[in-house]
Design a protein around this motif. Structure first.
Motif, PDB file in Angstrom:
ATOM      1  N   ILE A 116       0.845  -1.193  -0.181  1.00 21.85           N
ATOM      2  CA  ILE A 116       0.015  -0.103  -0.098  1.00 21.85           C
ATOM      3  C   ILE A 116       1.014   1.307   0.009  1.00 21.85           C
ATOM      4  O   ILE A 116       1.006   1.882  -1.039  1.00 21.85           O
ATOM      5  CB  ILE A 116      -0.865   0.015   1.169  1.00 21.85           C
ATOM      6  N   ASP A 117       1.427   1.632   0.981  1.00 19.32           N
ATOM      7  CA  ASP A 117       2.206   2.770   1.631  1.00 19.32           C
ATOM      8  C   ASP A 117       2.984   3.402   0.268  1.00 19.32           C
ATOM      9  O   ASP A 117       3.090   4.515  -0.146  1.00 19.32           O
ATOM     10  CB  ASP A 117       2.782   2.943   2.863  1.00 19.32           C
ATOM     11  N   ARG A 118       3.820   2.286  -0.202  1.00 13.02           N
ATOM     12  CA  ARG A 118       4.932   2.800  -1.151  1.00 13.02           C
ATOM     13  C   ARG A 118       4.291   3.253  -2.560  1.00 13.02           C
ATOM     14  O   ARG A 118       5.099   3.652  -3.338  1.00 13.02           O
ATOM     15  CB  ARG A 118       5.994   1.823  -1.189  1.00 13.02           C
ATOM     16  N   HIS A 119       3.140   2.792  -2.679  1.00 13.78           N
ATOM     17  CA  HIS A 119       2.475   3.100  -3.993  1.00 13.78           C
ATOM     18  C   HIS A 119       1.878   4.424  -3.818  1.00 13.78           C
ATOM     19  O   HIS A 119       1.561   5.009  -4.760  1.00 13.78           O
ATOM     20  CB  HIS A 119       1.399   2.127  -4.231  1.00 13.78           C
ATOM     21  N   GLN A 177      -5.010   5.474  -8.449  1.00  9.91           N
ATOM     22  CA  GLN A 177      -5.179   4.316  -9.309  1.00  9.91           C
ATOM     23  C   GLN A 177      -6.116   3.270  -8.453  1.00  9.91           C
ATOM     24  O   GLN A 177      -6.003   3.085  -7.108  1.00  9.91           O
ATOM     25  CB  GLN A 177      -3.780   3.772  -9.518  1.00  9.91           C
ATOM     26  N   THR A 178      -6.928   2.317  -9.116  1.00  7.85           N
ATOM     27  CA  THR A 178      -7.586   1.338  -8.337  1.00  7.85           C
ATOM     28  C   THR A 178      -6.781   0.209  -8.076  1.00  7.85           C
ATOM     29  O   THR A 178      -6.057  -0.151  -8.818  1.00  7.85           O
ATOM     30  CB  THR A 178      -8.876   0.821  -9.561  1.00  7.85           C
ATOM     31  N   ALA A 179      -6.903  -0.010  -6.700  1.00  9.52           N
ATOM     32  CA  ALA A 179      -5.979  -1.351  -6.296  1.00  9.52           C
ATOM     33  C   ALA A 179      -6.998  -2.664  -6.257  1.00  9.52           C
ATOM     34  O   ALA A 179      -6.452  -3.567  -6.784  1.00  9.52           O
ATOM     35  CB  ALA A 179      -5.740  -1.093  -4.848  1.00  9.52           C
ATOM     36  N   ILE A 180      -8.218  -2.462  -5.934  1.00  8.88           N
ATOM     37  CA  ILE A 180      -8.997  -3.731  -5.884  1.00  8.88           C
ATOM     38  C   ILE A 180     -10.376  -3.104  -6.816  1.00  8.88           C
ATOM     39  O   ILE A 180     -10.919  -2.289  -6.408  1.00  8.88           O
ATOM     40  CB  ILE A 180      -9.430  -4.063  -4.569  1.00  8.88           C
ATOM     41  N   TYR A 188       2.662  -9.107 -16.320  1.00  3.11           N
ATOM     42  CA  TYR A 188       1.815  -7.931 -15.657  1.00  3.11           C
ATOM     43  C   TYR A 188       2.435  -6.760 -16.138  1.00  3.11           C
ATOM     44  O   TYR A 188       3.540  -6.491 -15.630  1.00  3.11           O
ATOM     45  CB  TYR A 188       1.528  -8.145 -14.339  1.00  3.11           C
ATOM     46  N   HIS A 189       1.895  -5.718 -16.644  1.00  4.20           N
ATOM     47  CA  HIS A 189       2.548  -4.496 -16.779  1.00  4.20           C
ATOM     48  C   HIS A 189       1.666  -3.235 -16.178  1.00  4.20           C
ATOM     49  O   HIS A 189       0.275  -3.630 -16.014  1.00  4.20           O
ATOM     50  CB  HIS A 189       2.363  -4.350 -18.532  1.00  4.20           C
ATOM     51  N   GLU A 190       2.310  -2.311 -15.705  1.00  9.60           N
ATOM     52  CA  GLU A 190       1.587  -0.984 -15.333  1.00  9.60           C
ATOM     53  C   GLU A 190       0.411  -0.723 -15.913  1.00  9.60           C
ATOM     54  O   GLU A 190      -0.021  -0.806 -17.044  1.00  9.60           O
ATOM     55  CB  GLU A 190       2.305   0.111 -15.606  1.00  9.60           C
ATOM     56  N   GLY A 191      -0.759  -0.586 -15.218  1.00  5.83           N
ATOM     57  CA  GLY A 191      -2.141  -0.105 -15.634  1.00  5.83           C
ATOM     58  C   GLY A 191      -3.259  -1.514 -16.142  1.00  5.83           C
ATOM     59  O   GLY A 191      -4.182  -1.322 -16.414  1.00  5.83           O
ATOM     60  N   ASP A 192      -2.366  -2.795 -16.096  1.00  2.00           N
ATOM     61  CA  ASP A 192      -3.334  -3.951 -16.348  1.00  2.00           C
ATOM     62  C   ASP A 192      -4.475  -4.188 -15.366  1.00  2.00           C
ATOM     63  O   ASP A 192      -3.874  -3.800 -14.035  1.00  2.00           O
ATOM     64  CB  ASP A 192      -2.115  -5.007 -16.768  1.00  2.00           C
ATOM     65  N   VAL A 193      -5.357  -4.589 -15.877  1.00  2.00           N
ATOM     66  CA  VAL A 193      -6.409  -5.071 -14.879  1.00  2.00           C
ATOM     67  C   VAL A 193      -6.381  -6.785 -14.990  1.00  2.00           C
ATOM     68  O   VAL A 193      -6.384  -7.502 -16.023  1.00  2.00           O
ATOM     69  CB  VAL A 193      -7.865  -4.591 -15.358  1.00  2.00           C
ATOM     70  N   TYR A 194      -6.187  -7.062 -13.552  1.00  2.00           N
ATOM     71  CA  TYR A 194      -5.813  -8.662 -13.643  1.00  2.00           C
ATOM     72  C   TYR A 194      -6.763  -9.159 -12.657  1.00  2.00           C
ATOM     73  O   TYR A 194      -7.207  -8.717 -11.774  1.00  2.00           O
ATOM     74  CB  TYR A 194      -4.468  -8.553 -12.775  1.00  2.00           C
ATOM     75  N   TRP A 195      -7.135 -10.559 -13.157  1.00  2.00           N
ATOM     76  CA  TRP A 195      -8.264 -11.095 -12.391  1.00  2.00           C
ATOM     77  C   TRP A 195      -7.989 -12.689 -12.152  1.00  2.00           C
ATOM     78  O   TRP A 195      -7.631 -13.375 -13.003  1.00  2.00           O
ATOM     79  CB  TRP A 195      -9.522 -11.078 -13.190  1.00  2.00           C
ATOM     80  N   CYS A 196      -8.032 -12.802 -10.881  1.00  2.00           N
ATOM     81  CA  CYS A 196      -7.751 -14.397 -10.510  1.00  2.00           C
ATOM     82  C   CYS A 196      -9.056 -14.765  -9.514  1.00  2.00           C
ATOM     83  O   CYS A 196      -9.393 -14.209  -8.646  1.00  2.00           O
ATOM     84  CB  CYS A 196      -6.414 -14.314  -9.235  1.00  2.00           C
ATOM     85  N   ASN A 233       3.063  -5.191  -6.497  1.00  2.00           N
ATOM     86  CA  ASN A 233       3.393  -4.766  -7.789  1.00  2.00           C
ATOM     87  C   ASN A 233       2.469  -3.590  -8.084  1.00  2.00           C
ATOM     88  O   ASN A 233       2.709  -2.928  -9.129  1.00  2.00           O
ATOM     89  CB  ASN A 233       3.198  -5.759  -9.006  1.00  2.00           C
ATOM     90  N   GLY A 234       1.748  -3.020  -7.333  1.00  2.00           N
ATOM     91  CA  GLY A 234       0.925  -1.580  -7.464  1.00  2.00           C
ATOM     92  C   GLY A 234      -0.092  -2.013  -8.647  1.00  2.00           C
ATOM     93  O   GLY A 234      -0.373  -1.072  -9.238  1.00  2.00           O
ATOM     94  N   GLY A 235      -0.479  -3.270  -8.620  1.00  2.00           N
ATOM     95  CA  GLY A 235      -1.430  -3.480  -9.651  1.00  2.00           C
ATOM     96  C   GLY A 235      -2.946  -3.353  -9.297  1.00  2.00           C
ATOM     97  O   GLY A 235      -3.148  -2.829  -8.238  1.00  2.00           O
ATOM     98  N   THR A 236      -3.634  -3.584 -10.471  1.00  2.00           N
ATOM     99  CA  THR A 236      -5.108  -3.589 -10.062  1.00  2.00           C
ATOM    100  C   THR A 236      -5.677  -5.103 -10.261  1.00  2.00           C
ATOM    101  O   THR A 236      -5.775  -5.717 -11.344  1.00  2.00           O
ATOM    102  CB  THR A 236      -6.044  -2.797 -11.089  1.00  2.00           C
ATOM    103  N   THR A 237      -6.373  -5.467  -9.055  1.00  2.00           N
ATOM    104  CA  THR A 237      -6.586  -6.732  -9.101  1.00  2.00           C
ATOM    105  C   THR A 237      -8.264  -7.011  -8.616  1.00  2.00           C
ATOM    106  O   THR A 237      -8.804  -6.190  -7.831  1.00  2.00           O
ATOM    107  CB  THR A 237      -5.792  -7.350  -7.748  1.00  2.00           C
ATOM    108  N   VAL A 238      -8.708  -7.898  -9.141  1.00  2.00           N
ATOM    109  CA  VAL A 238     -10.268  -7.975  -9.311  1.00  2.00           C
ATOM    110  C   VAL A 238     -10.587  -8.928  -8.293  1.00  2.00           C
ATOM    111  O   VAL A 238      -9.884  -9.995  -8.040  1.00  2.00           O
ATOM    112  CB  VAL A 238     -10.996  -8.495 -10.738  1.00  2.00           C
TER     113      VAL A 238
END
Ligand code: 6R9
Length: 648
Positions: A81-84, A91-94, A293-301, A321-326
């Motif tokens: 969290i904090d470092r992002h 940016q959307t995290a979740i 995974y690249h910056e800005g991607d929306v990733y869903w597991c 990784n500072g991603g967006t996870t569904v």
């Protein structure tokens, strides 16, 4: 088995983090000089105090000890969290997608995630939770599950998630084994349009636990529940008044981050202990490279946070990784079999990661459920949990991936923390059904099952073991280090033994053939046959039970039970139903027997050991190949079992 080979698409390789050349180079570096390799890659996360030691690991029976980055100090939540915040606070995290598609989805930014987790952490502190205390999380797939995990990590408490599908008994066992101070649950959990009464399960479980255990309740649906004053606490209400500022506690790299119970070949599930530093480095790195995974991607597991996949690849890896996870609350078939693809379209999903059992179930529903949706944002598909059969792979590839998205078939385990064998999509040619090649730092070996000798031929088959440690490896079994050594390091000296059988082809690609122990894999969920057996024999009418797996079209493996009744008890359809319900309530719905065969006797050796090999063959309807039955005490038992088999 299939001979097809799918080379890496050139345009994918050109943009990927890792191409074939880089894989070769980095893999060689990772095994030739692990200290240097991980010393470098350990820096991908933020350290409050940098580590000076990289690796101190020993697989020798009696001395097993695994330490990575051991003098480093960090906080996992601060890394997620904090470092992002300075660069991607908005940016959307979740992205949270609710069970009911008509309810609004939530887009939780890193700033919002930070506020929620800080408040949640302060609530935990206010309940007396301290560094090193265990907190059991029994929540559905709601954002609060992620908040709770990260809040624990923030204050240095150790979380232990219990899958919301587990029964009160299973929950109580896990609370007691970990000596947890606190349980976090929700009122009710919507799934597929139905609601599970989680709080009422929790109430039942707590009857069997110390009365000091407190219960934080997330009022998610607002459904009525019982309330025990002095024990039950409304988390959301407390969060509102809690401070949004809770400094992250500096933790040692080797401090446990979480415990996760998993099934083994003996009756009692093991509390797998994962570390803070090594685990996070490994989860983050595998998430980035395996899914490219690249910056800005929306990733869903699509996994549940109750399983390790949800830990590493919904929460810790993507957020580090500072991603967006569904995060998806629902099921693949509600309101219809198009739900996965509707969600992919709605949230513009780029990487999609699911289990073969889900693919098989959806494949049978018809292609129109997929074709209705615009899946053009998908760049990559993934699978995990069990071997994928070529039919399911081909359907996933052709119908979902339109023949142009790499599929990463990732082999790993609760114990390994992250991917071990997997294609890297910009580097590895794909073969349907093969998990292909080792991840960086992973040295797979095939061992001769009887002698334990390492097999050096490239094309070979044996049991899969791993030579030398990797940072995501489990550190111990909670409260029982000896069991850790006995389970993973005793059968084959000097190696980590996976429990899986495996074939290596002439190209050096690995093909997992399934468990070689008494663990079965039902819809990608691991289950010890011994657990189901002990549930069955706990029933008053059951004298003896033996449980094996058998091939099942959708689930991969189904649960086949041989049951011997107490003297004087009569077999009946009703009793079958009763036993099925019994096991469901003892363990949970995922353990419900598929087939129950009444067995007047079980095949045993003269020393009284049940010969499971024979029972497996009968359950597989493959009794022509029973093998040696000469050591049986009473061979006629077998004829009766074959005669009355359930799976013909
Ligand atoms: C992550 C996870 C681990 C067991 C493992 C193996 C089976 C997992 C697989 C696979 C073939 C794959 N397994 N991934 N088999 N191909 N890609 O599933 O952890 O629940 O601990 O299960 O699952 O048998 O040993 P876990």
């Amino acid at each position: 088995m299939s001979d097809a080979v799918y080379p890496v698409p050139a345009d994918f390789a050109a943009k990927a983090h890792i191409n074939a050349e880089k894989y070769q180079e980095m893999y060689a570096a990772s095994v030739n000089d692990p200290e240097a390799f991980w010393g470098e890659h350990g820096k991908r996360i933020d350290w409050i105090e940098p580590f000076t030691k990289v690796k101190d690991t020993n697989f020798k029976l009696g001395e097993v000890s695994i330490k990575w980055f051991e003098d480093g100090v960090l906080n996992v939540a601060a890394n997620c969290i904090d470092r992002h915040l300075p660069t991607r606070g908005n940016q959307t995290a979740i992205i949270w997608e609710p069970d009911d598609p008509n309810d609004p989805a939530l887009h939780i930014t890193y700033n919002e995630l930070s506020e929620k987790v800080n408040r949640f952490a302060n609530v935990l502190l206010s309940q007396g939770v301290m560094r090193g205390d265990r907190v059991v999380i029994y929540l559905p797939m709601i954002p609060e599950a992620a908040y709770a995990m990260l809040a624990c990590a923030r204050i240095g408490a150790i979380h232990s998630i219990v899958f919301a599908g587990f029964s009160p008994d299973a929950l109580a066992n896990r609370i007691n084994d970990s000596e947890a101070k606190l349980l976090i649950t929700a009122d009710t959990a919507p799934r597929g349009g139905r609601r599970t009464a989680l709080k009422s399960n929790a109430d039942q479980a707590l009857l069997h636990c110390s009365d000091k255990v407190r219960c934080l309740v997330v009022k998610h649906t607002g459904d009525q529940t019982t309330w025990v004053d002095g024990r039950d606490v409304d988390v959301k209400a407390l969060m509102e008044t809690a401070s949004p500022d809770c400094p992250p506690r500096p933790m040692n790299a080797e401090d446990p981050l979480f415990i996760l119970y998993t099934s083994g070949s003996t009756g009692k599930p093991k509390g797998v202990v994962h570390s803070s530093g090594g685990y996070l480095v490994y989860a983050a790195m595998t998430h980035q490279y395996t899914f490219d995974y690249h910056e800005g991607d929306v990733y869903w597991c699509t996994a549940d946070v109750g399983w390790v996949t949800g830990h590493s690849y919904i929460v810790y890896g993507p957020l580090a990784n500072g991603g967006t996870t569904v995060m998806f609350e629902g099921v693949p078939t509600y309101p219809d079999a198009g739900r996965f693809w509707a969600v992919c379209e709605k949230h513009n999903v780029n990487q999609f990661y699911t289990a073969p059992t889900a693919i098989r179930a959806l494949m049978g529903q018809g292609n129109e459920f997929v074709e209705k949706y615009d899946l053009s944002d998908l760049k990559l598909l993934g699978t995990v949990g069990e071997p994928i059969n070529p039919e399911a792979w081909n359907w996933y590839n052709d119908v979902v991936g339109k023949g142009s998205r790499p599929i990463v078939d990732t082999w790993w385990q609760t114990e390994t923390g992250g991917h071990m064998l997997t294609p890297l999509p910009g580097a590895t040619a794909l073969k349907p059904g093969s998990a292909t090649k080792p991840f960086f730092g992973v040295q797979p070996v095939l061992l001769e099952p009887q002698t334990g000798e390492e097999i050096h031929d490239t094309a070979a088959e044996g049991v899969l073991a791993i030579k030398d440690s990797w940072p995501g490896q489990m550190r111990s079994v909670w409260g029982d280090h000896e069991r850790f050594e006995k389970t993973y390091f005793a059968d084959y000296h000097g190696y980590y033994f996976s429990g899986d059988g495996c074939r290596r082809d002439a190209d050096g690609d690995y093909w997992i053939t399934g468990r070689v122990d008494d663990v079965i894999n039902v819809s990608g969920h691991r289950m010890g046959t011994a657990e189901v057996e002990s549930a069955l024999v706990a029933h008053a009418k059951v004298a003896e039970a033996a449980v094996v797996g058998y091939p099942h079209d959708i689930k991969g493996q189904g649960i086949y039970c041989y049951v011997t009744l107490m003297n004087g008890e009569e077999p009946s359809e009703e009793l079958r139903k009763e036993l099925r319900t019994w096991v469901r309530t003892e363990i949970g719905p995922i353990a419900a027997p598929d087939l129950i065969q009444w067995a007047p006797g079980l095949p045993k050796t003269r020393s009284g050991k049940i010969m499971r090999r024979i029972l497996r063959k009968i359950a597989e309807d493959d009794f022509g190949a029973l093998g040696d039955t000469s050591t049986l005490a009473d061979p006629s038992v077998v004829d009766d079992l074959i005669e009355n088999r359930m799976n013909r």
